[in-house]
Design a protein around this motif. Sequence first.
Motif, short mmCIF file in Angstrom:
data_model
loop_
_atom_site.label_atom_id
_atom_site.label_comp_id
_atom_site.label_asym_id
_atom_site.label_seq_id
_atom_site.Cartn_x
_atom_site.Cartn_y
_atom_site.Cartn_z
N GLY A 234 20.43 -2.94 11.44
CA GLY A 234 20.22 -3.93 11.84
C GLY A 234 18.42 -3.25 11.73
N SER A 235 17.65 -3.56 12.76
CA SER A 235 15.95 -3.48 12.41
C SER A 235 16.85 -1.79 12.28
N PHE A 236 15.37 -1.31 11.12
CA PHE A 236 14.84 -0.35 10.24
C PHE A 236 14.04 0.03 11.07
N PHE A 237 12.99 -0.60 11.37
CA PHE A 237 11.84 -0.11 11.99
C PHE A 237 11.10 -0.90 13.07
N LYS A 238 10.59 0.22 14.43
CA LYS A 238 10.28 -0.72 15.29
C LYS A 238 9.13 -1.43 14.52
N ASN A 239 8.84 -2.38 15.92
CA ASN A 239 7.82 -2.68 15.76
C ASN A 239 6.31 -2.35 16.21
N PRO A 240 5.48 -2.02 15.82
CA PRO A 240 4.20 -1.23 15.79
C PRO A 240 3.48 -2.43 16.79
N VAL A 241 2.76 -0.98 17.53
CA VAL A 241 1.96 -1.57 18.59
C VAL A 241 0.25 -0.92 18.50
N VAL A 242 -0.62 -2.00 18.07
CA VAL A 242 -1.30 -1.33 17.69
C VAL A 242 -3.03 -1.71 18.11
N SER A 243 -3.93 -1.27 18.14
CA SER A 243 -4.65 -1.61 19.54
C SER A 243 -5.45 -2.99 18.96
N ILE A 244 -6.46 -3.56 19.89
CA ILE A 244 -6.57 -5.43 19.75
C ILE A 244 -7.42 -5.74 18.64
N GLU A 245 -8.41 -3.97 18.17
CA GLU A 245 -9.12 -3.64 17.03
C GLU A 245 -8.77 -4.25 15.53
N THR A 246 -7.60 -3.09 15.96
CA THR A 246 -6.86 -2.95 14.17
C THR A 246 -6.37 -4.59 14.19
N ALA A 247 -5.51 -4.70 15.33
CA ALA A 247 -5.14 -6.69 14.99
C ALA A 247 -5.71 -8.02 14.50
N ASN A 248 -6.58 -7.93 15.10
CA ASN A 248 -8.52 -8.58 14.99
C ASN A 248 -9.25 -8.21 13.19
N LYS A 249 -8.62 -7.35 12.75
CA LYS A 249 -9.01 -6.73 11.92
C LYS A 249 -8.10 -7.47 10.34
N ILE A 250 -6.56 -7.32 11.01
CA ILE A 250 -5.30 -7.78 9.99
C ILE A 250 -6.20 -9.37 9.89
N ARG A 251 -5.85 -9.66 11.17
CA ARG A 251 -6.37 -11.04 11.51
C ARG A 251 -6.84 -11.85 10.77
N GLU A 252 -8.03 -11.06 10.19
CA GLU A 252 -8.63 -11.83 9.95
C GLU A 252 -8.66 -12.27 8.33
N LYS A 253 -7.58 -11.21 7.51
CA LYS A 253 -7.43 -11.47 6.52
C LYS A 253 -6.28 -11.80 5.99
N TYR A 254 -5.33 -12.12 7.48
CA TYR A 254 -4.40 -12.95 7.40
C TYR A 254 -4.05 -13.59 8.61
N PRO A 255 -4.66 -14.90 8.54
CA PRO A 255 -4.39 -15.77 9.90
C PRO A 255 -3.38 -16.22 10.22
N ASN A 256 -2.35 -15.93 9.52
CA ASN A 256 -1.05 -16.71 10.01
C ASN A 256 -0.27 -15.14 10.79
N MET A 257 -1.24 -14.41 10.75
CA MET A 257 -0.32 -13.10 11.26
C MET A 257 0.35 -12.99 13.07
N PRO A 258 2.05 -13.26 13.42
CA PRO A 258 2.49 -13.65 14.20
C PRO A 258 1.99 -11.90 15.23
N SER A 259 1.60 -12.40 16.48
CA SER A 259 1.30 -11.01 17.24
C SER A 259 1.56 -10.76 18.70
N TYR A 260 2.57 -10.02 19.83
CA TYR A 260 2.27 -10.52 21.13
C TYR A 260 1.76 -9.69 21.95
#
Length: 335
Positions: A234-260
């Motif tokens: 099944g799932s081999f990895f856990k879904n990582p929980v990151v800071s809002i800043e980190t998530a925003n930084k990744i989203r700048e590059k990849y606007p389609n990134m899903p997140s919760y």
Amino acid sequence: MINFTKDVSLLSYNTFSIEARAKLFCQTQTDTELIEAVKWCNENNTKWFVLAGGSNIIFRQDFDGLIIHPTSKGITLQPDNQTVIAEAGEDWDEFVEWTIQQNLYGLENLSHIPGTVGASPIQNIGAYGAEAADNMLYVEYLNTDTLLVERIEAKNCEFGYRESIFKNKLKGKAIVLRVAFKLARNCELNTKYGAITSEIEAMGADVTLGNVRKAIINIRQSKLPDPAVDPNAGSFFKNPVVSIETANKIREKYPNMPSYEVPNSGVKIPAGWLIDNAGLKGFQHSKVAIHDKQALVIVNKNNANGAEILEFAEIIMLKIEEMYGVKIVREVNVL
Ligand code: EPU
């Protein structure tokens, strides 16, 4: 009296199809047999490990001790007509099916998860917006030091995302015997998550308890590989929980990134998306690959051993960290 078997292959006891051997192996059907097995280990200075469904484990090497395989069976509905107690050795999905046949609500979103009832509180199995902890009342376990049966209320189990007291403080000190759940006679079905609603529509069916289960089975079967064909856990990895800043930084590059959003912790990013977006879906190295339909799943393509699967996982973890600056961690246990 329980029987110990010597030098047993664990190949058919793990869904990754890893060939590892146990020095000793036994099955335990009752509390008494389990106590006997642990007592024997304590007295003979032998390490033990409880191997249930084997759907979330990697054997890195042979096991130089006793593998205990619980096979206790039984599901009982209590006089309140809502509380069910299931023995640890019950197959999880057969248990869910039973609750649905009894018209009990609460476990339907956890349909088709491999493994046993006894494993459900350990990593607090979860899917489609539900977790085992949501409806759990208590867990009865064997205290392996005192050999007494103890009960812990669900609210004291320190449940989190794929986390519990059994993976931490009680690790190696408790063996789950049975789990009690308080289910509902009627409640709103949770169809918000994923493609449940569209799947029920595609089935041309009404939103009922049984149909939510059917839809989830259909979705899981279409995305997750069958271990009998493509060995996996099944799932081999856990879904990582990151800071809002980190998530925003990744989203700048990849606007389609899903997140919760995870209240008070940050933002959860699907590891499957991180791997998929890195172009690694279907990626194979030697005997191991990322599944081509769900990037969170690693598949043993050609009789890889545990060390080879772990090496492959390291490559993926490194690539994800290099690309996004995010560390992903294993969800699967290693022995
Ligand atoms: N995604 C991709 N590519 C992929 C896989 C996922 O882009 O290859 C994206 C999806 O598009 C979606 C998001 O990632 O936007 C989440 O995907 P999905 O809903 O399939 O769930 P998941 O996060 O990949 C988790 C659990 C599963 C559980 C599902 C459904 C973990 C580690 N995994 O997966 O649990 O069935 O949600 O709720 O939390 C398991 O533990 O073994 C397991 C299968």
